[in-house]
Structure formats: C-alpha cells, structure tokens
Design a protein around this motif. Structure first.
Motif, PDB file in Angstrom:
ATOM      1  N   ARG A 221       0.805  -1.093  -0.046  1.00 39.33           N
ATOM      2  CA  ARG A 221       0.007   0.004   0.133  1.00 39.33           C
ATOM      3  C   ARG A 221       0.898   1.384  -0.024  1.00 39.33           C
ATOM      4  N   PRO A 222       0.122   2.604  -0.291  1.00 40.16           N
ATOM      5  CA  PRO A 222       1.196   3.493  -0.539  1.00 40.16           C
ATOM      6  C   PRO A 222       1.372   4.157   0.964  1.00 40.16           C
TER       7      PRO A 222
ATOM      8  N   PRO B 146      -3.399   6.599   4.913  1.00 38.91           N
ATOM      9  CA  PRO B 146      -3.474   6.427   6.647  1.00 38.91           C
ATOM     10  C   PRO B 146      -3.638   4.909   6.827  1.00 38.91           C
ATOM     11  N   VAL B 147      -2.999   4.661   7.940  1.00 37.35           N
ATOM     12  CA  VAL B 147      -2.943   3.170   8.155  1.00 37.35           C
ATOM     13  C   VAL B 147      -4.324   2.433   8.258  1.00 37.35           C
ATOM     14  N   PHE B 148      -5.269   2.822   8.761  1.00 39.26           N
ATOM     15  CA  PHE B 148      -6.584   2.260   8.777  1.00 39.26           C
ATOM     16  C   PHE B 148      -7.155   1.948   7.271  1.00 39.26           C
ATOM     17  N   GLU B 149      -6.942   3.118   6.644  1.00 35.60           N
ATOM     18  CA  GLU B 149      -7.366   2.665   5.072  1.00 35.60           C
ATOM     19  C   GLU B 149      -6.613   1.614   4.449  1.00 35.60           C
ATOM     20  N   SER B 150      -5.157   1.561   4.959  1.00 38.36           N
ATOM     21  CA  SER B 150      -4.591   0.482   4.293  1.00 38.36           C
ATOM     22  C   SER B 150      -5.031  -0.820   4.820  1.00 38.36           C
ATOM     23  N   LEU B 151      -5.136  -0.924   6.038  1.00 40.07           N
ATOM     24  CA  LEU B 151      -5.680  -2.396   6.680  1.00 40.07           C
ATOM     25  C   LEU B 151      -7.172  -2.566   6.103  1.00 40.07           C
ATOM     26  N   LYS B 152      -8.037  -1.618   5.717  1.00 38.81           N
ATOM     27  CA  LYS B 152      -9.226  -1.804   5.215  1.00 38.81           C
ATOM     28  C   LYS B 152      -8.923  -2.578   3.751  1.00 38.81           C
ATOM     29  N   ALA B 153      -8.202  -1.920   3.034  1.00 35.97           N
ATOM     30  CA  ALA B 153      -8.006  -2.283   1.499  1.00 35.97           C
ATOM     31  C   ALA B 153      -7.454  -3.746   1.602  1.00 35.97           C
ATOM     32  N   VAL B 154      -6.505  -4.064   2.712  1.00 33.63           N
ATOM     33  CA  VAL B 154      -6.121  -5.438   2.753  1.00 33.63           C
ATOM     34  C   VAL B 154      -7.252  -6.290   3.020  1.00 33.63           C
TER      35      VAL B 154
ATOM     36  N   SER C 180       5.117   0.378  11.840  1.00 36.02           N
ATOM     37  CA  SER C 180       6.189   1.177  11.088  1.00 36.02           C
ATOM     38  C   SER C 180       5.625   2.184  10.210  1.00 36.02           C
ATOM     39  N   ARG C 181       4.234   2.141  10.016  1.00 37.55           N
ATOM     40  CA  ARG C 181       3.261   2.919   9.308  1.00 37.55           C
ATOM     41  C   ARG C 181       3.171   4.402   9.977  1.00 37.55           C
ATOM     42  N   PRO C 182       3.150   5.339   9.113  1.00 37.84           N
ATOM     43  CA  PRO C 182       3.083   6.956   9.813  1.00 37.84           C
ATOM     44  C   PRO C 182       1.545   6.978  10.480  1.00 37.84           C
ATOM     45  N   GLY C 183       1.349   7.775  11.536  1.00 36.34           N
ATOM     46  CA  GLY C 183       0.105   8.039  12.049  1.00 36.34           C
ATOM     47  C   GLY C 183      -0.059   7.064  13.095  1.00 36.34           C
ATOM     48  N   VAL C 184       0.748   5.906  13.297  1.00 36.46           N
ATOM     49  CA  VAL C 184       0.483   5.158  14.512  1.00 36.46           C
ATOM     50  C   VAL C 184       1.207   5.440  15.676  1.00 36.46           C
ATOM     51  N   SER C 185       0.578   5.701  16.759  1.00 35.82           N
ATOM     52  CA  SER C 185       0.661   6.591  17.877  1.00 35.82           C
ATOM     53  C   SER C 185       1.764   5.730  18.737  1.00 35.82           C
TER      54      SER C 185
ATOM     55  N   ALA D  93      -1.273   0.272  17.230  1.00 31.73           N
ATOM     56  CA  ALA D  93      -0.976  -0.683  16.224  1.00 31.73           C
ATOM     57  C   ALA D  93      -1.820  -1.864  16.308  1.00 31.73           C
ATOM     58  N   ARG D  94      -1.760  -2.576  17.923  1.00 34.45           N
ATOM     59  CA  ARG D  94      -2.330  -3.418  18.320  1.00 34.45           C
ATOM     60  C   ARG D  94      -3.919  -3.415  18.062  1.00 34.45           C
ATOM     61  N   LEU D  95      -4.419  -2.585  18.545  1.00 34.64           N
ATOM     62  CA  LEU D  95      -5.753  -2.345  18.286  1.00 34.64           C
ATOM     63  C   LEU D  95      -6.414  -2.150  16.874  1.00 34.64           C
ATOM     64  N   LEU D  96      -5.559  -1.502  16.008  1.00 36.90           N
ATOM     65  CA  LEU D  96      -6.019  -1.407  14.654  1.00 36.90           C
ATOM     66  C   LEU D  96      -5.885  -2.801  14.028  1.00 36.90           C
ATOM     67  N   VAL D  97      -4.963  -3.544  14.224  1.00 41.40           N
ATOM     68  CA  VAL D  97      -4.856  -4.822  13.786  1.00 41.40           C
ATOM     69  C   VAL D  97      -5.885  -5.753  13.906  1.00 41.40           C
ATOM     70  N   ILE D  98      -6.096  -5.847  15.316  1.00 37.83           N
ATOM     71  CA  ILE D  98      -7.056  -6.713  15.852  1.00 37.83           C
ATOM     72  C   ILE D  98      -8.578  -6.367  15.561  1.00 37.83           C
TER      73      ILE D  98
END
Length: 193
Positions: A80-81, A85-93, A143-148, A153-158
C-alpha cells in the motif's frame, strides 16, 4: 505452466484438504472421539504414518486450512502507499483478503458446523492462527506513519482482523455476500461501534 515444485505443493495441499474433509466428516457423523488418527487415515485411504506427514495431531486435521497466510497480510499491507492512513491500508487489505477467500467459503461450512458443536476445537485453532497473523502484522503496522504506539497498532490490527473474520463467518452462516458484510463491519468500526 506449473513448475515441478508448484505441482508438488498443489498435490500436497489437495491431499491435506482430503484428509481434513475425512476428519471433519467422521467428527460430524460419529463424534470427535471417533475421529481417531486411524479412522481418519482409513477414510482418507492413507496410512497413519502418512497422516503424520501432514498433521501433528487429529485436532490439527479438524481445523480448516487458514484462508490466508500471515505473509499475505504483510505483503498486501507493505504494498500500500506509504503515505496512506494506516486504517485505510488495513481496510484495503481486508477487502482484498475477502475477495481471495470467496472460492474456499463452501469448504468452510463443515468446519463451522464442527466448531459450533465443539467450541474447544475452535479456541485452539483460532489461538494459533490469530497469533501468527497478529505478530506478523504488528511489525508492519507499527512502522506506518500515524501510528501513535504499540497499543494503537495492536488495536488497529485486531479490530480490522476481527471485522474480516466476522464478515466471513457471518457470510458462511447467512449466505450474504462477505464483501457487503465486511463493509458493514468496517463502517461500524469507523463509527466506534
């Protein structure tokens, strides 16, 4: 055209799936206790020794092949680019993975029924599969920008992984398209449930 290694891998995967189907059929028809290595081997027309070339235990044979591999998640995410934004990337995945799993969804039905009848099998399989995927993705997400931080990161992935699994499971149970259910789940996440 398939290379010799690809052909071997495909045949191995087909044999492994045939053994899994035999194991699940016995467990659904006669009970989990009846699904011994010997019974599964006989039903799959293999020796018990051959069984152990494919599985470490009968419980492993009673779980479905993971519909996606950790390296697939990571590969899709890193593709992904970088400024997305990381959540946009995760949604696309998640959307891509749901499309990829569509052909295997019918094969999941007997496993879902077995898991409903024997939740203890589901808990073991889920713990192993989810840990592999989670650990693989966490490094890529951190390692993505915008991850605090690590918790973010864990919450976004889970959350994304849970939405994807929920959409697939609900699709198998209801017959509704997994893609539509995933969009509903992702929308609920964005709204904060």
């Amino acid at each position: 055209m398939e290379s010799p290694q690809q052909r071997r891998d495909r045949r191995r995967a087909e044999k492994q799936q045939a053994i899994r189907r035999a194991a699940v059929r016995i467990a659904l028809d006669q009970g989990v206790e009846a699904a011994t290595v010997e019974a599964i081997s006989a039903a799959a027309d293999i020796s018990p020794r051959t069984f152990f070339n494919y599985f470490a235990s009968k419980e492993e044979a009673l779980t479905p092949e993971p519909p996606w591999r950790p390296e697939e998640f990571v590969g899709l995410l890193t593709g992904r680019p970088g400024d997305e934004p990381v959540f946009e990337s995760l949604k696309a995945v998640a959307r891509e993975l749901v499309v990829r799993i569509r052909p295997a969804m019918e094969d999941l039905e007997p496993f879902m029924e077995l898991r409903r009848r024997h939740p203890e099998l589901a808990a073991k399989a889920r713990a192993v599969d989810e840990t592999k995927v989670l650990e693989s993705l966490l490094g890529a997400v951190r390692s993505r920008p915008g991850v605090s931080g690590p918790m973010h990161a864990r919450l976004l992935v889970i959350a994304t992984f849970g939405a994807t699994i929920s959409a697939v499971q609900e699709s198998v149970l209801s017959g509704e398209p997994a893609e539509e259910l995933l969009e509903e789940a992702l929308t609920l996440l964005e709204r904060g449930l």
